[in-house]
Enzyme design. Structure first.
Site, PDB file in Angstrom:
ATOM      1  N   ASP A  47       0.824  -1.213   0.000  1.00  0.00           N
ATOM      2  CA  ASP A  47       0.000   0.000   0.000  1.00  0.00           C
ATOM      3  C   ASP A  47       0.860   1.265   0.000  1.00  0.00           C
ATOM      4  O   ASP A  47       0.455   2.282  -0.545  1.00  0.00           O
ATOM      5  CB  ASP A  47      -0.996   0.009   1.174  1.00  0.00           C
ATOM      6  CG  ASP A  47      -2.283   0.740   0.810  1.00  0.00           C
ATOM      7  OD1 ASP A  47      -2.784   0.530  -0.317  1.00  0.00           O
ATOM      8  OD2 ASP A  47      -2.783   1.533   1.625  1.00  0.00           O
ATOM      9  N   GLU A 209      -9.771  -3.223  -6.131  1.00  0.00           N
ATOM     10  CA  GLU A 209      -9.663  -3.249  -4.665  1.00  0.00           C
ATOM     11  C   GLU A 209      -9.748  -4.681  -4.138  1.00  0.00           C
ATOM     12  O   GLU A 209      -8.997  -5.065  -3.243  1.00  0.00           O
ATOM     13  CB  GLU A 209     -10.736  -2.369  -4.016  1.00  0.00           C
ATOM     14  CG  GLU A 209     -10.520  -0.866  -4.210  1.00  0.00           C
ATOM     15  CD  GLU A 209      -9.379  -0.296  -3.364  1.00  0.00           C
ATOM     16  OE1 GLU A 209      -8.931  -0.952  -2.402  1.00  0.00           O
ATOM     17  OE2 GLU A 209      -8.930   0.822  -3.679  1.00  0.00           O
TER      18      GLU A 209
HETATM   19  C1  HMH Z   1      -5.385   0.039  -2.506  1.00  0.00           C
HETATM   20  N1  HMH Z   1      -7.043   1.749  -2.067  1.00  0.00           N
HETATM   21  C2  HMH Z   1      -5.818   1.280  -1.826  1.00  0.00           C
HETATM   22  N2  HMH Z   1      -4.983   1.901  -0.997  1.00  0.00           N
HETATM   23  C3  HMH Z   1      -5.371   3.041  -0.383  1.00  0.00           C
HETATM   24  N3  HMH Z   1      -4.506   3.646   0.481  1.00  0.00           N
HETATM   25  C4  HMH Z   1      -6.661   3.566  -0.607  1.00  0.00           C
HETATM   26  C5  HMH Z   1      -7.468   2.883  -1.477  1.00  0.00           C
HETATM   27  C6  HMH Z   1      -7.182   4.803   0.075  1.00  0.00           C
HETATM   28  O1  HMH Z   1      -6.354   5.864   0.006  1.00  0.00           O
END
Ligand code: HMH
Length: 220
Positions: A47, A209
């Site tokens: 992330d 997602e």
């Molecule tokens: C994969 N989706 C993903 N990472 C994040 N940090 C967000 C959304 C929201 O900012």
């Protein structure tokens, strides 16, 4: 009907897909306290890379906004962009805490796919309406997913509460709602083909997602 916003109607129409993204076994396992910490570490490293790409994405949303001279939208988007600076620092601190070496992380397949999707928004042909709608749903999936983990009755491990608060907080929810209002206003004024493209982007985000959560929680 006329009382329901376009985005709310999409969430209702695609509820099953929306729930697969926002009630994924990975985030549900955080809520239940059964989360595999190796999976959490993997998510953290991936992330961080995603958020760096998200900065560039948001810059392209901001640019489209400025070209349309939407003054009040600009302040909200700029606020979001500014808060990503703090978020990147948070990731570094959190990675330290979990002994995740951010410089050694390489992107996994689902992350690469998602980042490529984000990069496509730098094309000027993609409208502000599609971009702001995409931005809204990306943030909303995290908000809804992590809000569950801080709801009453959660068994979230205490050392993960900070992460869950970051996206699950009431403040972040209000920010997502302000993005939703902007998206709905744009969609209400947009021609049908643009609305169709925005809905496709909405669905694509939900799939990406889900892929991102799968990538984080899988052992391979
Ligand atoms: C994969 N989706 C993903 N990472 C994040 N940090 C967000 C959304 C929201 O900012």
């Amino acid at each position: 009907g006329k009382d329901t916003s376009t985005t709310a109607a999409w969430v209702a129409r695609h509820r099953r897909l929306y729930e697969r993204a926002t009630r994924h076994p990975f985030t549900v396992s955080i809520h239940d306290g059964t989360v595999d910490l190796a999976a959490f570490r993997r998510w953290l490293g991936q992330d961080y890379m995603f958020v760096k790409e998200f900065v560039a994405f948001l810059a392209s949303v901001l640019l489209k906004c400025c070209r349309q001279s939407e003054g009040s939208d600009m302040e909200i988007i700029l606020g979001g962009l500014a808060s990503l600076s703090d978020e990147l620092s948070w990731f570094k601190k959190e990675a330290d805490k979990w002994s995740v070496g951010l410089t050694e992380v390489s992107p996994l397949k689902s992350n690469t796919l998602y980042c490529r999707f984000l990069q496509s928004f730098s094309e000027p042909e993609i409208s502000y309406t599609v971009a702001i709608t995409t931005f809204w749903i990306i943030e909303t999936v995290y908000q809804d997913s992590f809000a569950l983990c801080i709801e009453e009755g959660n068994e979230t491990p205490p050392e993960l509460l900070g992460t869950c608060q970051r996206w699950g907080s009431h403040e972040f929810k209000q920010y997502c709602q302000s993005l939703q209002i902007i998206a709905d206003r744009c969609l209400a004024e947009a021609p049908a083909d643009v609305v169709r493209s925005a809905e496709e982007a909405f669905l694509r985000v939900l799939e990406l997602e889900i892929g991102f959560w799968e990538m984080s929680s899988s052992q391979t």
